[in-house]
Enzyme design. Sequence first.
Site, PDB file in Angstrom:
ATOM      1  N   HIS A 241      57.925 -49.051  33.336  1.00 28.77           N
ATOM      2  CA  HIS A 241      58.070 -47.396  33.404  1.00 28.77           C
ATOM      3  C   HIS A 241      58.786 -46.695  32.272  1.00 28.77           C
ATOM      4  O   HIS A 241      59.147 -45.683  32.387  1.00 28.77           O
ATOM      5  CB  HIS A 241      59.022 -47.253  34.724  1.00 28.77           C
ATOM      6  CG  HIS A 241      58.868 -47.808  35.776  1.00 28.77           C
ATOM      7  ND1 HIS A 241      57.565 -48.065  36.661  1.00 28.77           N
ATOM      8  CD2 HIS A 241      59.285 -48.809  36.740  1.00 28.77           C
ATOM      9  CE1 HIS A 241      57.539 -48.781  37.566  1.00 28.77           C
ATOM     10  NE2 HIS A 241      58.714 -49.336  37.833  1.00 28.77           N
ATOM     11  N   ARG A 297      65.224 -31.013  28.877  1.00 26.81           N
ATOM     12  CA  ARG A 297      65.627 -31.285  27.457  1.00 26.81           C
ATOM     13  C   ARG A 297      64.263 -31.665  26.549  1.00 26.81           C
ATOM     14  O   ARG A 297      63.244 -31.632  27.051  1.00 26.81           O
ATOM     15  CB  ARG A 297      66.194 -32.480  27.378  1.00 26.81           C
ATOM     16  CG  ARG A 297      65.623 -33.881  28.042  1.00 26.81           C
ATOM     17  CD  ARG A 297      66.265 -34.884  27.778  1.00 26.81           C
ATOM     18  NE  ARG A 297      65.608 -35.977  28.704  1.00 26.81           N
ATOM     19  CZ  ARG A 297      64.514 -36.507  28.581  1.00 26.81           C
ATOM     20  NH1 ARG A 297      63.750 -36.296  27.554  1.00 26.81           N
ATOM     21  NH2 ARG A 297      64.008 -37.501  29.415  1.00 26.81           N
TER      22      ARG A 297
HETATM   23  P1  ADP Z   1      62.876 -41.947  35.159  1.00 25.65           P
HETATM   24  O1  ADP Z   1      63.256 -40.552  35.378  1.00 25.65           O
HETATM   25  O2  ADP Z   1      63.613 -43.282  35.488  1.00 25.65           O
HETATM   26  O3  ADP Z   1      61.900 -42.212  34.042  1.00 25.65           O
HETATM   27  P2  ADP Z   1      60.332 -41.441  36.940  1.00 25.65           P
HETATM   28  O4  ADP Z   1      60.507 -40.877  38.353  1.00 25.65           O
HETATM   29  O5  ADP Z   1      60.012 -40.306  35.861  1.00 25.65           O
HETATM   30  O6  ADP Z   1      61.589 -42.006  36.654  1.00 25.65           O
HETATM   31  O7  ADP Z   1      59.147 -42.351  36.791  1.00 25.65           O
HETATM   32  C1  ADP Z   1      58.930 -43.143  35.616  1.00 25.65           C
HETATM   33  C2  ADP Z   1      57.731 -43.844  35.652  1.00 25.65           C
HETATM   34  O8  ADP Z   1      57.679 -44.844  36.884  1.00 25.65           O
HETATM   35  C3  ADP Z   1      56.331 -42.954  36.115  1.00 25.65           C
HETATM   36  O9  ADP Z   1      55.864 -42.435  34.971  1.00 25.65           O
HETATM   37  C4  ADP Z   1      55.461 -43.911  36.469  1.00 25.65           C
HETATM   38  O10 ADP Z   1      54.928 -44.884  35.770  1.00 25.65           O
HETATM   39  C5  ADP Z   1      56.414 -44.549  37.492  1.00 25.65           C
HETATM   40  N1  ADP Z   1      56.553 -44.127  39.021  1.00 25.65           N
HETATM   41  C6  ADP Z   1      57.429 -43.200  39.315  1.00 25.65           C
HETATM   42  N2  ADP Z   1      57.116 -42.767  40.806  1.00 25.65           N
HETATM   43  C7  ADP Z   1      56.092 -43.637  41.205  1.00 25.65           C
HETATM   44  C8  ADP Z   1      55.448 -43.485  42.242  1.00 25.65           C
HETATM   45  N3  ADP Z   1      55.627 -42.735  43.305  1.00 25.65           N
HETATM   46  N4  ADP Z   1      54.038 -44.197  42.211  1.00 25.65           N
HETATM   47  C9  ADP Z   1      53.781 -44.776  41.151  1.00 25.65           C
HETATM   48  N5  ADP Z   1      54.436 -44.965  39.874  1.00 25.65           N
HETATM   49  C10 ADP Z   1      55.644 -44.088  39.887  1.00 25.65           C
END
Ligand code: ADP
Length: 494
Positions: A241, A297
Amino acid sequence: MRTEQKKIQRLAIANRGEVAVRIIKACQELGIETVLLHSEVDVQSRAYRMATKTICIGGASTAESYLNIRANIHGALAGGAQAIHPGFGFLSENADFAEACVQAGLIFVGPSPESIRALGDKVNCKELAKVLGIPLVPGYEGENQEVVFLVAQAEKIGFPVIVKAAAGGGGRGMKLINSLEEAKELIESAQRESQAAFGSSKVFLEKYLDRAKHIEFQIFADSIGQVIHLMDRECSVQRRHQKIIEEALSPSLTHAIRSRMAECAVNIAKKANYKGAGTVEFLFQDNEFYLLEVNTRLQVEHPVTEEVMGIDLVKAQILTAQNDFVLTQDRYRTAHGHSIECRVYAENSYLGGMPSTGVLGTVSFPEGPGRRFEYGFEKNDTITAHYDPMIAKVIVWDETREKAIKKMQQVLSETVIFGVHTNIPYLQAILSHPEFILGKMTTRFIETYFKDPIKVRELSSMELKMIEQIKKEMTHLKPTGANENPWSSYWRGL
Ligand code: ADP
């Protein structure tokens, strides 16, 4: 209406590495002096050498320095700064820090504490999105945090389900639940991790989208409250991620979908009275998009937007903070060419990304048209295990995506970084993969095709010895809990 704001003469930087250098360069062009607020161990870096003034604000651990609100405020005041730029990671999305800056009479280069609270908390953000009719991934984001209840909700949503920390970021407190059997344990573990990392155990659930792309929109709100978007970036190439390669624009959007997503991004920023640079992240699957979160940000991958849109986002942020910046959407209707960024990490590609520390030897980036290098460390600087392993960003621009990929391959093959291992061989392998070349990659690209460490050659006995040595050093340096990668707890996925 534009309100009067004093001009910034000296700006403090509450950050380190390449982003600190990026901010110093913007300040130099604006005729603003800089104060680098650094930790005890961070005295061998480009930012340290480039800043007008440097102030040590605490020990190596981030809790003592880069995450210490009081120390940063005291440092900025002692250094005679009128403003603080938080960069990304660390305190950049911390509403209490933004508020403490305002209370200390310092300009926080970023949105107001209220906007950060409204958007930075993922659950608050989803509530706002619902009011605006922005599509969300199906899930549960209510107040009831009883584990039995959450397990039942996960079953109702249908596995696989993802559990996330409401206050989370950087992939921490986030777990993929594949079946009912593992739901209880993973939800409890996410709650514990979230409490430890963010001081709140609140979690929420989302349906896991298994063939999604990560596409985000750069938004910007100027000094008179106008909110525009600066098109999109695709960041689907992720490991655990965390983004590794980003590009602008996404190769996957039609004009119609791009317009709809951009409208949602601008609307949510307007609703939160946003100011400055921000990013609205979406997942995109089967031609539908779903809001993921808003990052209040500057983003690590901001250079790809700068390259295709012809804007300096850091200067724009600083000018907006002193109420001196007015934008018009008309100037930013189209993107020019294609830009790609690769994050260069100090790690060993042949050992599944094992961290690599040490003193840098020769570092040489092959300059040329459409090539940009953002780096924080040079020859003789030490890469330690105390912080994030990203040591540089390589950015290219060319007329088309195909040409940009070719240029990136060329640039990486000519880049020299001695002293530590880097993920360059890994980046090169990704850039040559047909799915990447076709622009079809989803967020599962790495786990599908690059699950195992890349195998290019056998390691020599000398290299094996070095690895043993690194392993030994890592056990001494371990600043985090037992059995943990020393970098993992400071790694901020941005
Ligand atoms: P963080 O803020 O911890 O970086 P995010 O919510 O932005 O977390 O998610 C980071 C990554 O995790 C996304 O870019 C995606 O690859 C994966 N991800 C998050 N939520 C989902 C979801 N509901 N289904 C599939 N992948 C997800």
